[in-house]
Design a protein around this motif. Sequence first.
Motif, PDB file in Angstrom:
ATOM      1  N   ILE A 519       0.836  -1.203   0.000  1.00  0.00           N
ATOM      2  CA  ILE A 519       0.000   0.000   0.000  1.00  0.00           C
ATOM      3  C   ILE A 519       0.870   1.252   0.000  1.00  0.00           C
ATOM      4  N   THR A 520       1.941   1.237   0.781  1.00  0.00           N
ATOM      5  CA  THR A 520       2.824   2.399   0.854  1.00  0.00           C
ATOM      6  C   THR A 520       3.436   2.717  -0.509  1.00  0.00           C
ATOM      7  N   LEU A 521       3.926   1.690  -1.192  1.00  0.00           N
ATOM      8  CA  LEU A 521       4.480   1.914  -2.528  1.00  0.00           C
ATOM      9  C   LEU A 521       3.398   2.325  -3.525  1.00  0.00           C
ATOM     10  N   SER A 522       2.167   1.838  -3.306  1.00  0.00           N
ATOM     11  CA  SER A 522       1.072   2.203  -4.211  1.00  0.00           C
ATOM     12  C   SER A 522       0.744   3.688  -4.139  1.00  0.00           C
ATOM     13  N   LEU A 523       1.033   4.317  -3.008  1.00  0.00           N
ATOM     14  CA  LEU A 523       0.741   5.740  -2.860  1.00  0.00           C
ATOM     15  C   LEU A 523       1.551   6.593  -3.835  1.00  0.00           C
ATOM     16  N   PHE A 524       2.694   6.081  -4.298  1.00  0.00           N
ATOM     17  CA  PHE A 524       3.486   6.835  -5.276  1.00  0.00           C
ATOM     18  C   PHE A 524       2.742   6.985  -6.600  1.00  0.00           C
ATOM     19  N   PHE A 525       1.817   6.063  -6.895  1.00  0.00           N
ATOM     20  CA  PHE A 525       1.070   6.144  -8.142  1.00  0.00           C
ATOM     21  C   PHE A 525      -0.085   7.132  -8.062  1.00  0.00           C
ATOM     22  N   THR A 526      -0.299   7.729  -6.889  1.00  0.00           N
ATOM     23  CA  THR A 526      -1.402   8.673  -6.721  1.00  0.00           C
ATOM     24  C   THR A 526      -0.946  10.121  -6.764  1.00  0.00           C
ATOM     25  N   VAL A 527       0.332  10.358  -7.024  1.00  0.00           N
ATOM     26  CA  VAL A 527       0.822  11.732  -7.084  1.00  0.00           C
ATOM     27  C   VAL A 527       0.205  12.433  -8.277  1.00  0.00           C
TER      28      VAL A 527
END
Length: 578
Positions: A519-527
């Motif tokens: 989930i933490t790494l997935s947050l990079f795709f929400t920038v």
Amino acid sequence: MSYVDAGIGKDLSAPLVAGIASFQNLVMRGWPGTYVLTFSLSGGEGLGFKVKPYELEVELRRCSPGEELDRTVAKERHHSSWTACAACPPNKYGLWNDSRRSLDNVTNASSYMELMDVMWNSTEQQMAECRPCPRNAECPGGAIVVPEPGLAVLSLVVNAMLVLFTAVTNFADGFDDDGDVDKLAAAATAAAAPTAGAKAAGGDSLGARNVDAAKERKAKVELGDVVKVVVLHLQYVVIVTRLNVDYPSIITRCQAVFSTITGAENYIVYNPTCLWPNRDSAGQAEVQLLAGILTPCAVVALSLAVWTISMALSRIEPHLNRPIEKADQKLGLWDQLTVVFMAAVFILFPSWAHTAFSTFACYRIDDGSGAFPDAQRATWLYGYWVRDMQAKCYDGRHLSFYVPIGVASVCIFCLAPPLTSFFIVRGMGERRLKEDHVRKVYGFLYKRYKERFIWWETVLQLETLALVAVEVLGRALVALLLLATFLVIAAVNISCSPLLSRLLVVMEFLSLVTLGLTITLSLFFTVGESLDPVIEGTLAGLIIVMNAGVILFYLSVLARRFWPALTDLLSPSAVVKE
């Protein structure tokens, strides 16, 4: 720059009848942009009057997905701008994103012609053609590509196979030991009783050591325990990768595979609405919801039917299936089907929960604020249903038809399974739970937990329910809410430590940590800005490697059980000499 094609052997004239001239089957060929068509009347001079030419402004739009660039006339006339859009025919599909520059944005006509000549041979232009329908798919034309009907059946079969495999591992664990664990523990306890106060020189009593050995044997990691951990991790991965995140396609494909295995609702492999393409959004929403509820029910029915047939065959051929044969010797048909049913509920529980909660998933579009509040029309207070954005939530058909279905689904598919497992375990009492027959039938629910946490399967289902509820209903900041939920689950599980085996505790902890990092790494795709392709690929690779590594570790634990038998089988002494 443009060419109006009237067809073979036809011209651009039409007779005037009652003051009306009709043109049919005209094809406007040209590059995207605004053009002016000029209509003039001929023959009016002899009648003593003139009609001023009529100019009509026409916009040629870019091709839509499902269309290709028709360059037939452009090739024949050697004019690169005389192109048109044509829908992909049956047995072909097109996903080309037409990004050609509009004629309105070019001031120099000669430079635009040069640009079109360059694009004519470019890679993008090669993509502007309809492609043959891929294997195992049907293409009715346009941009539609749907799996063959057989893939829907294949998805059911895969789900049923996982259910049956889980049930078989449970039987294999129960009948391989055949009560030896409890017998060993009882014998060790009896041996410890007369020598409770006696100590060997420099060590514990023999009875105490026997008790410890019995506990260690009892806490071994069984085949069914590992299967449950693997399935649970895959279910959680599906929940995480269904976030509203712009994942790379490789992660989306992995999510589709895991969804197919675990029975989760998946529109990439199979979308039931494709069977009724002419239905409107309300009709497609109805098909989606009912399929989400009934498809897992069909998997349960298929699993029970296959197990019943397998048991009948094992009676005809006694050595056809060893776990079923041993189960058939000591358990009746209903007891065996009970185990299969519990395995099916465990696997399909998140899918049912997702469908049930989606009945109440609503999204607010316009809130009446901003620079032009009067222009906002989608301002319904409770939002619009995510399965049909034309339907107002808690109003009309959604209130009268879907909400009752959602309430019944939550009660039957979300609340009934955890409550039933709790009352089964608590209602029998500790003495009955130690009975050999009860362990073989209901051990799936409690045998991997400590005695004071025999009801923990209910907590596990409630934790899964909470994750699904956050994923479906948590519209704002859902990724952060899901991460917080995982942290709470990890804290509760580690603090209580309900599992008998320390290895199972480690496996569960690794799963939760990996999912939290995912989930933490997935947050990079929400920038806000798009990521660099290298960074995007690196993040996707890390997510896949982490989860694949955890699953490989689980499989190594699973293979460790069969390693001694495989070693004996491959050893030179096992080779039979003539």
